[in-house]
Design a protein around this motif. Structure first.
Motif, PDB file in Angstrom:
ATOM      1  N   LEU A   6       9.544-123.190  14.570  1.00  0.00           N
ATOM      2  CA  LEU A   6       9.469-121.724  14.538  1.00  0.00           C
ATOM      3  C   LEU A   6       8.490-121.184  15.585  1.00  0.00           C
ATOM      4  CD1 LEU A   6       9.523-121.112  10.695  1.00  0.00           C
ATOM      5  CD2 LEU A   6      11.216-120.292  12.335  1.00  0.00           C
ATOM      6  N   LEU A   7       7.348-121.831  15.716  1.00  0.00           N
ATOM      7  CA  LEU A   7       6.351-121.388  16.684  1.00  0.00           C
ATOM      8  C   LEU A   7       6.863-121.520  18.122  1.00  0.00           C
ATOM      9  CD1 LEU A   7       3.458-120.386  17.150  1.00  0.00           C
ATOM     10  CD2 LEU A   7       2.776-122.772  17.298  1.00  0.00           C
ATOM     11  N   LEU A   8       7.499-122.636  18.438  1.00  0.00           N
ATOM     12  CA  LEU A   8       8.038-122.820  19.783  1.00  0.00           C
ATOM     13  C   LEU A   8       9.163-121.822  20.074  1.00  0.00           C
ATOM     14  CD1 LEU A   8       8.055-126.715  19.998  1.00  0.00           C
ATOM     15  CD2 LEU A   8       6.604-125.149  21.283  1.00  0.00           C
ATOM     16  N   CYS A   9       9.997-121.565  19.068  1.00  0.00           N
ATOM     17  CA  CYS A   9      11.055-120.556  19.247  1.00  0.00           C
ATOM     18  C   CYS A   9      10.451-119.177  19.484  1.00  0.00           C
ATOM     19  CB  CYS A   9      11.977-120.520  18.030  1.00  0.00           C
ATOM     20  SG  CYS A   9      13.136-121.876  17.925  1.00  0.00           S
ATOM     21  N   LEU A  10       9.413-118.839  18.741  1.00  0.00           N
ATOM     22  CA  LEU A  10       8.764-117.536  18.919  1.00  0.00           C
ATOM     23  C   LEU A  10       8.163-117.418  20.317  1.00  0.00           C
ATOM     24  CD1 LEU A  10       7.772-114.813  17.862  1.00  0.00           C
ATOM     25  CD2 LEU A  10       5.747-116.004  17.014  1.00  0.00           C
ATOM     26  N   LEU A  11       7.436-118.432  20.750  1.00  0.00           N
ATOM     27  CA  LEU A  11       6.840-118.382  22.088  1.00  0.00           C
ATOM     28  C   LEU A  11       7.912-118.320  23.172  1.00  0.00           C
ATOM     29  CD1 LEU A  11       3.890-120.899  21.706  1.00  0.00           C
ATOM     30  CD2 LEU A  11       3.752-118.426  22.007  1.00  0.00           C
ATOM     31  N   GLY A  12       8.999-119.041  22.978  1.00  0.00           N
ATOM     32  CA  GLY A  12      10.096-118.985  23.942  1.00  0.00           C
ATOM     33  C   GLY A  12      10.723-117.603  24.018  1.00  0.00           C
ATOM     34  N   MET A  13      10.957-117.003  22.864  1.00  0.00           N
ATOM     35  CA  MET A  13      11.537-115.654  22.844  1.00  0.00           C
ATOM     36  C   MET A  13      10.588-114.632  23.474  1.00  0.00           C
ATOM     37  SD  MET A  13      14.550-115.397  21.551  1.00  0.00           S
ATOM     38  CE  MET A  13      15.707-116.261  20.544  1.00  0.00           C
ATOM     39  N   VAL A  14       9.308-114.769  23.182  1.00  0.00           N
ATOM     40  CA  VAL A  14       8.328-113.848  23.750  1.00  0.00           C
ATOM     41  C   VAL A  14       8.303-113.979  25.275  1.00  0.00           C
ATOM     42  CG1 VAL A  14       5.850-113.412  23.940  1.00  0.00           C
ATOM     43  CG2 VAL A  14       6.909-113.583  21.702  1.00  0.00           C
ATOM     44  N   ILE A  43       9.769-120.917  31.513  1.00  0.00           N
ATOM     45  CA  ILE A  43       8.943-121.357  30.390  1.00  0.00           C
ATOM     46  C   ILE A  43       9.618-121.005  29.065  1.00  0.00           C
ATOM     47  CG2 ILE A  43       6.750-120.955  29.193  1.00  0.00           C
ATOM     48  CD1 ILE A  43       5.489-120.624  32.004  1.00  0.00           C
ATOM     49  N   GLY A  44      10.203-119.821  28.994  1.00  0.00           N
ATOM     50  CA  GLY A  44      10.885-119.406  27.766  1.00  0.00           C
ATOM     51  C   GLY A  44      12.040-120.323  27.404  1.00  0.00           C
ATOM     52  N   TRP A  45      12.890-120.617  28.373  1.00  0.00           N
ATOM     53  CA  TRP A  45      14.018-121.519  28.100  1.00  0.00           C
ATOM     54  C   TRP A  45      13.535-122.921  27.782  1.00  0.00           C
ATOM     55  CZ3 TRP A  45      18.348-119.870  26.487  1.00  0.00           C
ATOM     56  CH2 TRP A  45      18.877-118.663  26.933  1.00  0.00           C
ATOM     57  N   ALA A  46      12.493-123.371  28.472  1.00  0.00           N
ATOM     58  CA  ALA A  46      11.950-124.711  28.199  1.00  0.00           C
ATOM     59  C   ALA A  46      11.388-124.791  26.778  1.00  0.00           C
ATOM     60  CB  ALA A  46      10.874-125.053  29.216  1.00  0.00           C
ATOM     61  N   LEU A  47      10.706-123.743  26.337  1.00  0.00           N
ATOM     62  CA  LEU A  47      10.162-123.737  24.980  1.00  0.00           C
ATOM     63  C   LEU A  47      11.269-123.712  23.930  1.00  0.00           C
ATOM     64  CD1 LEU A  47       7.129-121.328  25.433  1.00  0.00           C
ATOM     65  CD2 LEU A  47       7.037-123.756  24.850  1.00  0.00           C
ATOM     66  N   LEU A  48      12.335-122.966  24.200  1.00  0.00           N
ATOM     67  CA  LEU A  48      13.450-122.949  23.251  1.00  0.00           C
ATOM     68  C   LEU A  48      14.109-124.323  23.160  1.00  0.00           C
ATOM     69  CD1 LEU A  48      15.132-119.493  23.907  1.00  0.00           C
ATOM     70  CD2 LEU A  48      13.694-120.173  21.993  1.00  0.00           C
ATOM     71  N   LEU A  49      14.264-124.985  24.284  1.00  0.00           N
ATOM     72  CA  LEU A  49      14.830-126.334  24.254  1.00  0.00           C
ATOM     73  C   LEU A  49      13.866-127.327  23.615  1.00  0.00           C
ATOM     74  CD1 LEU A  49      16.613-126.542  27.707  1.00  0.00           C
ATOM     75  CD2 LEU A  49      17.665-126.419  25.441  1.00  0.00           C
ATOM     76  N   LEU A  50      12.586-127.168  23.874  1.00  0.00           N
ATOM     77  CA  LEU A  50      11.586-128.041  23.274  1.00  0.00           C
ATOM     78  C   LEU A  50      11.532-127.867  21.759  1.00  0.00           C
ATOM     79  CD1 LEU A  50       9.352-130.097  23.916  1.00  0.00           C
ATOM     80  CD2 LEU A  50       7.770-128.178  24.091  1.00  0.00           C
ATOM     81  N   ALA A  51      11.832-126.685  21.268  1.00  0.00           N
ATOM     82  CA  ALA A  51      11.841-126.421  19.831  1.00  0.00           C
ATOM     83  C   ALA A  51      12.935-127.211  19.120  1.00  0.00           C
ATOM     84  CB  ALA A  51      12.019-124.931  19.569  1.00  0.00           C
ATOM     85  N   LEU A  65      20.000-129.377  14.287  1.00  0.00           N
ATOM     86  CA  LEU A  65      20.577-128.373  15.177  1.00  0.00           C
ATOM     87  C   LEU A  65      20.807-127.056  14.439  1.00  0.00           C
ATOM     88  CD1 LEU A  65      21.564-127.915  18.049  1.00  0.00           C
ATOM     89  CD2 LEU A  65      23.808-128.707  17.331  1.00  0.00           C
ATOM     90  N   ALA A  66      21.263-127.141  13.197  1.00  0.00           N
ATOM     91  CA  ALA A  66      21.441-125.928  12.396  1.00  0.00           C
ATOM     92  C   ALA A  66      20.093-125.278  12.078  1.00  0.00           C
ATOM     93  CB  ALA A  66      22.179-126.257  11.105  1.00  0.00           C
ATOM     94  N   LEU A  67      19.096-126.098  11.810  1.00  0.00           N
ATOM     95  CA  LEU A  67      17.751-125.579  11.548  1.00  0.00           C
ATOM     96  C   LEU A  67      17.194-124.871  12.767  1.00  0.00           C
ATOM     97  CD1 LEU A  67      15.244-125.554   9.615  1.00  0.00           C
ATOM     98  CD2 LEU A  67      14.549-127.642  10.762  1.00  0.00           C
ATOM     99  N   TRP A  68      17.384-125.461  13.940  1.00  0.00           N
ATOM    100  CA  TRP A  68      16.929-124.846  15.191  1.00  0.00           C
ATOM    101  C   TRP A  68      17.628-123.510  15.417  1.00  0.00           C
ATOM    102  CZ3 TRP A  68      19.851-124.176  19.782  1.00  0.00           C
ATOM    103  CH2 TRP A  68      19.104-123.727  20.878  1.00  0.00           C
ATOM    104  N   ALA A  69      18.951-123.483  15.208  1.00  0.00           N
ATOM    105  CA  ALA A  69      19.697-122.229  15.383  1.00  0.00           C
ATOM    106  C   ALA A  69      19.226-121.177  14.384  1.00  0.00           C
ATOM    107  CB  ALA A  69      21.193-122.489  15.228  1.00  0.00           C
TER     108      ALA A  69
END
Length: 111
Positions: A6-14, A43-51, A65-69
């Motif tokens: 969740l944190l990595l997804c948030l940072l990626g989206m931001v 950085i945003g796309w990398a963080l989303l992939l890293l999440a 994968l479902a959890l990540w989505a």
């Protein structure tokens, strides 16, 4: 590990949001340079992939994968709320990108 996803997804989206001039101006008072905008996008796309990694590692490939989505949705909503009501709270992200971006370092040395 779910919290990390969740944190990595948030940072990626931001980072993806702050790559847009309108949102960057609201957060920091100025538009990003071309190098900063590109760095924020990467950085945003990398963080989303890293999440994806902690989600898959915790729950396996199919459920992970479902959890990540599923983690992308609250991350997007929280970044939307932050940009709408407290955009200045996101200025440290811009400061960090400004510090690590090679294009901005080169422009500071020339100027």
């Amino acid at each position: 590990m779910i919290t990390l996803t969740l944190l990595l997804c948030l940072l990626g989206m931001v980072c993806l949001c702050l790559a847009m001039p309108k949102h960057s101006e609201a957060a920091a008072g100025h538009k990003p340079s071309a190098g900063q905008g590109r760095a924020l996008q990467l950085i945003g796309w990398a963080l989303l992939l890293l999440a994806l990694w902690p989600a898959v590692r915790t729950a396996g490939p199919s459920v992970g994968l479902a959890l990540w989505a599923a983690a992308l949705t609250p991350a997007a909503v929280l970044s939307l709320l932050l940009l709408s009501y407290r955009p200045r709270w996101l200025s440290p992200v811009l400061s960090l990108v400004r510090a690590i971006s090679p294009s901005t370092r080169a422009s500071r040395q020339r100027g």
